[in-house]
Scaffold this active site. Sequence first.
Site, mmCIF file in Angstrom:
data_model
loop_
_atom_site.group_PDB
_atom_site.id
_atom_site.type_symbol
_atom_site.label_atom_id
_atom_site.label_comp_id
_atom_site.label_asym_id
_atom_site.label_seq_id
_atom_site.Cartn_x
_atom_site.Cartn_y
_atom_site.Cartn_z
ATOM 1 N N LYS A 53 48.933 18.717 -16.440
ATOM 2 C CA LYS A 53 48.771 17.509 -17.242
ATOM 3 C C LYS A 53 50.030 17.212 -18.042
ATOM 4 C CE LYS A 53 44.822 16.570 -19.272
ATOM 5 N NZ LYS A 53 43.678 16.547 -20.219
ATOM 6 N N GLU A 97 53.317 28.876 -16.250
ATOM 7 C CA GLU A 97 53.138 29.468 -14.924
ATOM 8 C C GLU A 97 53.357 28.422 -13.824
ATOM 9 O OE1 GLU A 97 50.155 31.442 -17.793
ATOM 10 O OE2 GLU A 97 50.920 29.417 -17.380
ATOM 11 N N GLY A 150 40.031 20.740 -18.057
ATOM 12 C CA GLY A 150 40.565 21.376 -16.853
ATOM 13 C C GLY A 150 39.510 21.919 -15.916
ATOM 14 N N ARG A 151 38.516 22.620 -16.461
ATOM 15 C CA ARG A 151 37.492 23.236 -15.602
ATOM 16 C C ARG A 151 36.477 22.218 -15.099
ATOM 17 N NH1 ARG A 151 37.557 24.642 -20.749
ATOM 18 N NH2 ARG A 151 35.748 24.370 -22.109
ATOM 19 N N GLU A 166 34.683 30.084 -19.925
ATOM 20 C CA GLU A 166 35.652 29.364 -20.754
ATOM 21 C C GLU A 166 34.944 28.325 -21.615
ATOM 22 O OE1 GLU A 166 40.060 28.592 -19.678
ATOM 23 O OE2 GLU A 166 39.058 26.694 -19.241
ATOM 24 N N HIS A 198 25.838 45.597 -0.084
ATOM 25 C CA HIS A 198 26.384 46.910 0.255
ATOM 26 C C HIS A 198 27.318 47.421 -0.829
ATOM 27 C CE1 HIS A 198 24.794 46.935 4.396
ATOM 28 N NE2 HIS A 198 24.900 45.612 4.279
ATOM 29 N N LYS A 252 49.035 33.431 -24.898
ATOM 30 C CA LYS A 252 50.179 32.625 -24.467
ATOM 31 C C LYS A 252 51.268 32.598 -25.540
ATOM 32 C CE LYS A 252 47.680 29.372 -21.462
ATOM 33 N NZ LYS A 252 47.339 27.954 -21.258
#
Length: 558
Positions: A206, A212, A266-267, A352, A383, A511
């Site tokens: 954005k 990153e 964002g999510r 979040e 399993h 951060k």
Amino acid sequence: MNYPVELPAWQALQQHFETARHWHMRDLFARDPERAERYWLEVGGLKLDFSKNRINDETLDGLIRLAEEAGLPERIRDMFSGRKINNTEHRSVLHIALRNRTNTPITVDGEDVMPQVNRVLAHMGQFSHAVRSGRWLGYTNQVITDVVNIGIGGSDLGPQMMCTALKAFGHPRLRMHFVSNVDGAQLRDVLERVHPETTLFIIASKTFTTQETITNANTAREWFLREACEADIAKHFVAVSTNRQAVAEFGIDTANMFEFWDWVGGRYSLWSAIGLPIMLYLGEENFLEMLAGAHLMDLHFFNAPLARNMPVILAMVGIWYINFYGGGSHVIAPYDQHLHRLPQFIQQLDMESNGKQVKRGGEAVSCDTGPIIWGETGINGQHAFFQLLHQGTHITPVDLIAGLTKRSNLPGHHEILLSNVFAQAEAFMRGKTADEVRAELAEQNLPEDEIERLVPHKTFSGNRPTNMILLDEVNPRNMGSLIALYEHKVFVQGVIWGINSFDQWGVELGKQLAKTILAELNGKLPPQAHDSSTERLIRLYRRANCDTDGTCAAFADS
């Protein structure tokens, strides 16, 4: 009032729990032949069987009263009307506008946002058609064969999950790649498989400053320029961003910048321009089908009575376990290999959003909030960690998710798959009594002393809760409905707890500290004051990577 634990409905549920905690679902089914039919909901192509939970009608009535007393109907209307319910960031929460296929006006600060939404959707559609049709060509006049999405968090998890889930609908020429980790190994592995002249990069940030993402974007840019020139960047890089200046400085033509808005978290953003990789891979028609499925769930959530409202039921049954049984985790177990990214996506969406320790007004919460979300494809889980779910000491509800329609033409596979998901739900509910174990072992002609030795090990208490979510078919429309279902579930639980589900300040501290430590690692800052453990870790790095004069070789030219 100490909200929500002093609400009358909460207090009544607490008293009800003292009786309910002793129930066994075997008995609930035996006493109520119509239980499975009554505890069943359908919305579009989604079916929910919530009968295998430790609940009865009194429980559900109490949970719905709690939702009403917590003001859920008003909060739903607030969100859909564009009110700024994200109070710490003074923002509306309008992912529902992104899939508003009826174009009903939705206003923010007095302005209808739908024209903006439709403009960006049209822009995405034009670009996607150009790439998919082969009209968009790279700098050597070749068609695009590989799309690399560079983002992180919601800019990565949503598009990756949906492209993986709907692989059967993907363009046969396009190969989709997703890079989020700043560990160079992930980007290197992708770049080794693609070619500059046929690769399109989507940089999803954005602000166009996410560390990153921009680090990976710059590395991809340098890799591309080894074969091409600056003028060619515009043919191979596009941006999903709002920072027009930074996008232009990178070399991207701002005509190929796709915007979204601060009312898109964002999510919750795969419905926006962040979903560009999805539209490229699936095509505009299928992307719009995905939006239509989500809109269908939105309309149901807004209009259905709370007692027959699928997101509300899922949320409130979850409240029952988290806040009354003390269940601190929840499993997502899809029985479909193409849905293997779904648990990771739901993990971010839920944790979040509702991993909060203060309420909307800033005071400490008075009860547990969001659970730990985890999971894996159900067949693999059987399993592995299902052992704990069956015989462990924890109360861990499980969402079992499957498609009814076959996804492959391999004979027998789908029947085995569905037999397992249905059997697991029954096994979690029924368990196996000591007498059943004895009878089973006796048929094997084992000695009595051996039988008694094995009985406690092979007994299952059962009474383990599950929700069965079935998709008529795993397709774009139903996947849209499924994700919207979970979005609204998370919102409802946040309302009950009195928290803001739409900020994420908890991701910021690490951060901030990383910026200082990075400067120390590369020698741009002298050692700073840290705790002794952190200082030792920094010294270890510098000894391993820096010259004797203190200069870190990796950064010597920076």
